[in-house]
Motif scaffolding. Structure first.
Motif, PDB file in Angstrom:
ATOM      1  N   LEU B 107       0.844  -1.197   0.000  1.00  0.00           N
ATOM      2  CA  LEU B 107       0.000   0.000   0.000  1.00  0.00           C
ATOM      3  C   LEU B 107       0.875   1.240   0.000  1.00  0.00           C
ATOM      4  CD1 LEU B 107      -2.727  -0.983   2.617  1.00  0.00           C
ATOM      5  CD2 LEU B 107      -3.052  -0.705   0.172  1.00  0.00           C
ATOM      6  N   ASN B 108       0.436   2.227  -0.743  1.00  0.00           N
ATOM      7  CA  ASN B 108       1.174   3.491  -0.797  1.00  0.00           C
ATOM      8  C   ASN B 108       1.068   4.191   0.556  1.00  0.00           C
ATOM      9  OD1 ASN B 108       2.104   6.067  -1.292  1.00  0.00           O
ATOM     10  ND2 ASN B 108       1.242   6.140  -3.347  1.00  0.00           N
ATOM     11  N   PRO B 109       2.213   4.435   1.224  1.00  0.00           N
ATOM     12  CA  PRO B 109       2.158   4.954   2.590  1.00  0.00           C
ATOM     13  C   PRO B 109       1.638   6.382   2.709  1.00  0.00           C
ATOM     14  CG  PRO B 109       4.426   4.827   1.828  1.00  0.00           C
ATOM     15  CD  PRO B 109       3.586   4.137   0.808  1.00  0.00           C
ATOM     16  N   VAL B 110       1.611   7.142   1.622  1.00  0.00           N
ATOM     17  CA  VAL B 110       1.202   8.546   1.756  1.00  0.00           C
ATOM     18  C   VAL B 110      -0.187   8.829   1.192  1.00  0.00           C
ATOM     19  CG1 VAL B 110       3.595   9.331   1.786  1.00  0.00           C
ATOM     20  CG2 VAL B 110       2.339   9.335  -0.352  1.00  0.00           C
ATOM     21  N   VAL B 111      -0.899   7.783   0.808  1.00  0.00           N
ATOM     22  CA  VAL B 111      -2.255   7.997   0.303  1.00  0.00           C
ATOM     23  C   VAL B 111      -3.211   7.238   1.219  1.00  0.00           C
ATOM     24  CG1 VAL B 111      -3.787   7.674  -1.679  1.00  0.00           C
ATOM     25  CG2 VAL B 111      -1.374   8.169  -2.054  1.00  0.00           C
TER      26      VAL B 111
END
Lengths: 324, 329
Positions: B107-111
């Motif tokens: 998972l994209n950590p900043v979204v």
């Protein structure tokens, strides 16, 4: 978040006190006497002593420093120039906007050129595009800024007569100074963008984004660049700070009445109040830029944001800054 | 199940990776089929090429190192290896989606997790922003996460929760085929059971076919209809799940079962590890790839290329000593 900002602003006070003490001490020990410079080599001992008294230079170091910071921090009065007699604060208010405008435009230019260049290099790693971009970046990074500025003047102003040689009466006057200031920054940002994107590019979540059917361009912008942005923002903030001081080269070459040229003149003439005031103002700007960088980082990365709200001071923002 | 329609047919797929000066033969002449509603288990040890097969289906092999050298992947009548990138994008995440091995990094950590699910929905379904968000929240709730956590970020979730988010994301567009790459390997055992149960339930509801990549034979027994055992990029045994558990033929498959502990059996009986290592995929030996580690191997195993042969009732085995192995068992 607001608590954090207030805390950071309060923390600026000891930093500025430190900066002022440092500059004051260095100027005190620097050889050269302003009174002699003002009066010229033929001055008598008596007239020198008199001028010293007028300038307040006969008082002991401690008393002079306390008086200076009292005026500077409580009354925002940075004293008067030894030579022109004009208030340093007034002069700074006129000159600072030029420097801010130059540094701001230069950093904007650096970002606009540096980020796409670095992204292109990263996405085409080890191809000719990558090599060409990185060669260009290294070239501009190692080129002395003053020399490049002079070359630009020679080509565009003197030979082609397209742009003014000096001055910033019209907007065209900004073009050459901004370009000459931004190439170094753009090269640095391009290299940072490339390396931080390469760190992200093989992450699983990038594959996840592709597996969702996302367009390649949006994978790059929304997932790769977005995650690589933290070191890029830090580097951009640092270059902005450096440009505040580094603007003096462009200001001298293009005769722009900014902070840089003001201070260079003052240093050679031992104009203590101008040097001290100028450094202090630049230190304020630098601290504000760093605060801005931390705020931008919080917007970019929710993990940093979480640290702000939990009021932890040591976090990845600090870690990244140390690394950069 | 047999009369059901074929959803995916892989024919003679060969995938190579180029690293420095070596060519790594990750997948060699793999052929398999998945029918609608069916779950095919892809079993093999680390580095056998299981994930590479799944990534080839979606054409998300790492570029420029990985490439499909030959073969075809027929899905819905079209060869996925020859359609345009634009067509392929319409299939990714929509008709075929993938669940990745490591929920911590997928998972994209900043979204925010909600936005990541919405991204998949927005790409493939013509819904308004509000409807997209509603559907994303519905998907979150379907995998047992309160919809109120839509705006939270991956670091605020535990590993099992992240895997649920990934599953919600993969199922958001009701794919016809789900590629599950070791979906439970990174989770602890209690969470594994939950996630598997949930996947089975969702699969039933959405009538999705699944390619389940795993090295856990317990999971295979529980969830799969058919099993393909992969060794050094080749299918070495391919059969229905009951057949392969009751009647394993290939020495490697036997070895896999031999290295499973059993709780009810003789405590004195030691586990039987398969000796040796998988051959270096950059320098695959000729003949049987397993010969080096095989107790039954002889000279002819090493010198002849061995075909995948039917030993009856669709049970395919790549071994020339089948009868010998059966006797020895």
């Amino acid at each position: 978040m607001i608590n954090y900002i207030v805390k950071r602003l309060l923390l600026m006070i000891p930093v500025l006190l430190g900066v002022s003490l440092l500059v004051f001490t260095i100027m005190y020990f620097t050889p050269g006497d302003p009174a002699i410079i003002i009066l010229g080599p033929s001055a008598t001992q008596e007239s020198i002593a008199q001028t010293k008294q007028e300038l307040g230079l006969d008082k002991p170091f401690g008393e002079r420093y306390l008086e200076y910071i009292g005026n500077a921090f409580l009354r925002f009065d940075l004293g008067k120039s030894f030579f022109t007699g004009r208030s340093v604060s007034d002069e700074v208010l006129i000159r600072l906007p030029y420097t801010l405008k130059l540094a701001g435009l230069a950093i904007l230019c650096s970002l606009i050129i540096g980020i796409p260049a670095g992204a292109t290099a990263a996405m085409n790693q080890n191809t000719w595009k990558d090599n060409a971009t990185m060669f260009g970046a290294l070239f501009f990074l190692s080129m002395p800024a003053f020399w490049f500025a002079l070359v630009l003047v020679m080509i565009f102003s003197i030979n082609l007569k397209l742009l003014p040689v000096v001055g910033i009466e019209t907007w065209t006057g900004y073009i050459l100074p901004v370009i000459s200031m931004s190439v170094g920054g753009a090269a640095g940002i391009a290299r940072q963008t490339r390396s931080s994107m390469l760190e992200v590019i093989r992450q699983d979540y990038v594959t996840t984004a592709r597996a969702k059917g996302q367009k390649e361009r949006l994978v790059v912008i929304g997932h790769i660049l977005r995650n690589g942005l933290i070191p890029i923002v830090v580097v951009a903030g640092n270059s902005m700070g450096t440009m505040m001081g580094g603007a003096l080269i462009a200001e001298t070459i293009f005769s722009i009445p900014g902070m840089g040229s003001y201070m260079v003149n003052a240093i050679s003439k031992r104009d203590y109040p101008v040097v001290q005031g100028g450094v202090l103002v630049i230190a304020v700007c630098f601290s504000l830029i760093m605060l801005l960088v931390d705020i931008v980082l919080a917007f970019v990365d929710p993990r940093i944001r979480a640290q702000f709200s939990s009021k932890k001071k040591k976090g990845s923002a600090a870690k990244w800054k140390a690394a950069a | 199940m047999k009369e059901a329609e074929k959803l995916l047919t892989i024919n003679d797929l060969t995938v190579e990776f180029t690293s420095d000066r070596e060519i790594i033969q990750a997948v060699n002449h793999v052929s398999l089929e998945i029918y609608k509603g069916e779950t095919l288990g892809l079993v093999g040890e680390t580095g056998a090429g299981k994930t590479t097969i799944a990534k080839s289906i979606l054409r998300i092999l790492p570029k420029p190192q990985g490439r499909t050298k030959s073969g075809s992947i027929i899905f819905d009548g079209a060869d996925l290896l020859s359609i345009s990138e634009h067509e392929m994008r319409k299939i990714r995440g929509n008709k075929i989606s993938m669940i990745f091995q490591d929920p911590m990094s997928a998972l994209n950590p900043v979204v925010s997790v909600g936005k990541q699910i919405s991204e998949a929905i927005m790409l493939h379904q013509k819904l308004s922003k509000k409807e997209t968000k509603e559907l994303a929240i519905k998907m979150l709730e379907m995998v047992g996460i309160p919809g109120a956590r839509y705006d939270e970020y991956p670091h605020q979730f535990s590993g099992g929760m992240k895997q649920r988010v990934i599953i919600a994301m993969a199922l958001a567009c009701r794919p016809e085929l789900l590629l599950a790459d070791e979906p439970t390997t990174a989770l602890d055992v209690t969470i594994q059971a939950q996630v598997l149960e949930m996947m089975a339930k969702l699969k039933e509801e959405l009538k999705t076919s699944m390619l389940l990549i795993t090295h856990d034979l317990g999971i295979v027994a529980e969830t799969c209809d058919k099993v393909a055992v992969i060794y050094a990029g080749e299918i070495i045994e391919y059969a229905g799940v009951e057949e392969i558990f009751d009647n394993p033929v290939h020495p490697y498959t036997l070895g896999l079962f031999g290295s499973l502990p059993s709780a009810d059996g003789d405590k004195e009986k030691r586990l039987k590890p398969i000796n040796g290592m998988m051959p270096n995929p950059a320098r695959l030996p000729g003949g049987c790839k397993f010969a080096e580690r095989c107790p039954h191997a002889s000279e002819e195993c090493r010198s002849n290329e061995i075909e995948l042969a039917d030993t009856g009732e669709g049970h395919l085995v790549r071994c020339m000593k089948c009868s010998l192995v059966k006797e020895a068992r």
